[in-house]
Design an enzyme around this catalytic site. Structure first.
Site, PDB file in Angstrom:
ATOM      1  N   ASN A  63       0.821  -1.217   0.000  1.00  0.00           N
ATOM      2  CA  ASN A  63       0.000   0.000   0.000  1.00  0.00           C
ATOM      3  C   ASN A  63       0.849   1.260   0.000  1.00  0.00           C
ATOM      4  O   ASN A  63       0.609   2.186   0.758  1.00  0.00           O
ATOM      5  CB  ASN A  63      -0.936  -0.005   1.217  1.00  0.00           C
ATOM      6  CG  ASN A  63      -1.852  -1.204   1.198  1.00  0.00           C
ATOM      7  OD1 ASN A  63      -2.586  -1.401   0.246  1.00  0.00           O
ATOM      8  ND2 ASN A  63      -1.796  -2.015   2.239  1.00  0.00           N
ATOM      9  N   CYS A  64       1.822   1.300  -0.855  1.00  0.00           N
ATOM     10  CA  CYS A  64       2.793   2.390  -0.919  1.00  0.00           C
ATOM     11  C   CYS A  64       2.679   3.054  -2.293  1.00  0.00           C
ATOM     12  O   CYS A  64       2.276   2.412  -3.264  1.00  0.00           O
ATOM     13  CB  CYS A  64       4.193   1.793  -0.717  1.00  0.00           C
ATOM     14  SG  CYS A  64       5.562   2.948  -0.886  1.00  0.00           S
ATOM     15  N   GLY A  65       3.054   4.297  -2.360  1.00  0.00           N
ATOM     16  CA  GLY A  65       3.068   4.975  -3.653  1.00  0.00           C
ATOM     17  C   GLY A  65       4.011   4.309  -4.647  1.00  0.00           C
ATOM     18  O   GLY A  65       3.863   4.462  -5.859  1.00  0.00           O
TER      19      GLY A  65
END
Length: 182
Positions: A63-65
Site C-alpha cells: 500500500n505504498c506509492g
C-alpha cells in the site's frame, strides 16, 4: 573403465561432508539463512537456491506509492533471469504500508501485479529486530529508508549497491549496474 571410476569418484566427492562444508564456507553471509515463502509453509535455503546468482533484494509494501514498481521489477526479472539475476522480494511493515494478512499481500503481488520472482514472508527490514539479511545489507550500505529500496548483490556476495525507492527498476542507473554484475 577408468572413465567410469572417475565419474563415480566425482559423484562421491560432490556429496562428501568435506565438499558440503566447502560449499557452506563459500556461501556469502547474506545467503546463510532459511526463509519462508510468502503465504506458504515452504522454507527456502537461500544458499542452496541462489548461491552464485546476482541478486536484487527489495523490501516491498502493498500500500505504498511505489507499489506499482512491482510491474517494472517483474519485467526486469523476466528480461535478466536467464542471465543469472534473481529478484528477492521481502514485504515489510516497517513503514506501516503492508497488509495485515499475508494472503492479502500475496494477492497484491501475485494477482494484481503478476509477480513470479521469489517473494518471502513479511520481514522486519530495519532496527534492532531487522532480519539478519537486512542487518548484513545495512552493514555493507545502509538500512532502507523507505519501501522499495533495492540492493544489488554481486554473485559472490561481496559487493552490494543500494538504490533508493525513487530509482525505478528499469532506470538506466540500475540496469547498467545489473549488466555490470552479470
Amino acid at each position: 573403465m577408468a572413465l567410469s571410476f572417475s565419474t563415480n569418484a566425482l559423484a562421491n566427492e560432490a556429496t562428501s561432508p568435506k565438499t558440503v562444508a566447502n560449499t557452506e564456507q563459500q556461501c556469502p553471509a547474506i545467503l546463510k539463512h532459511t526463509v519462508r515463502k510468502l503465504h506458504s509453509s515452504e522454507q527456502v535455503d537461500l544458499c542452496q537456491a541462489y548461491q552464485g546468482k546476482t541478486l536484487l533484494i527489495v523490501n516491498t509494501a502493498s500500500n505504498c506509492g511505489y507499489t506499482p514498481q512491482f510491474k517494472a521489477l517483474e519485467a526486469l526479472y523476466q528480461e535478466y533471469k536467464d542471465d543469472g539475476l534473481v529478484i528477492l522480494g521481502f514485504p515489510s511493515d516497517n513503514f506501516f504500508q503492508e497488509e495485515d494478512e499475508e494472503k492479502d499481500t500475496a494477492e497484491v503481488c501475485f494477482v494484481n501485479y503478476g509477480v513470479t520472482f521469489p517473494m518471502f514472508a513479511t520481514t522486519v527490514v530495519r532496527g534492532d529486530d531487522a532480519h539478519p539479511i537486512f542487518k548484513e545489507l545495512e552493514e555493507k550500505t545502509a538500512a532502507p529508508y523507505w519501501n522499495f529500496y533495492k540492493y544489488l548483490v554481486s554473485n559472490d556476495g561481496q559487493s552490494v549497491q543500494r538504490f533508493s525507492s525513487k530509482i525505478e527498476p528499469q532506470s538506466d542507473e540500475l540496469v547498467t549496474a545489473i549488466k555490470q554484475q552479470l
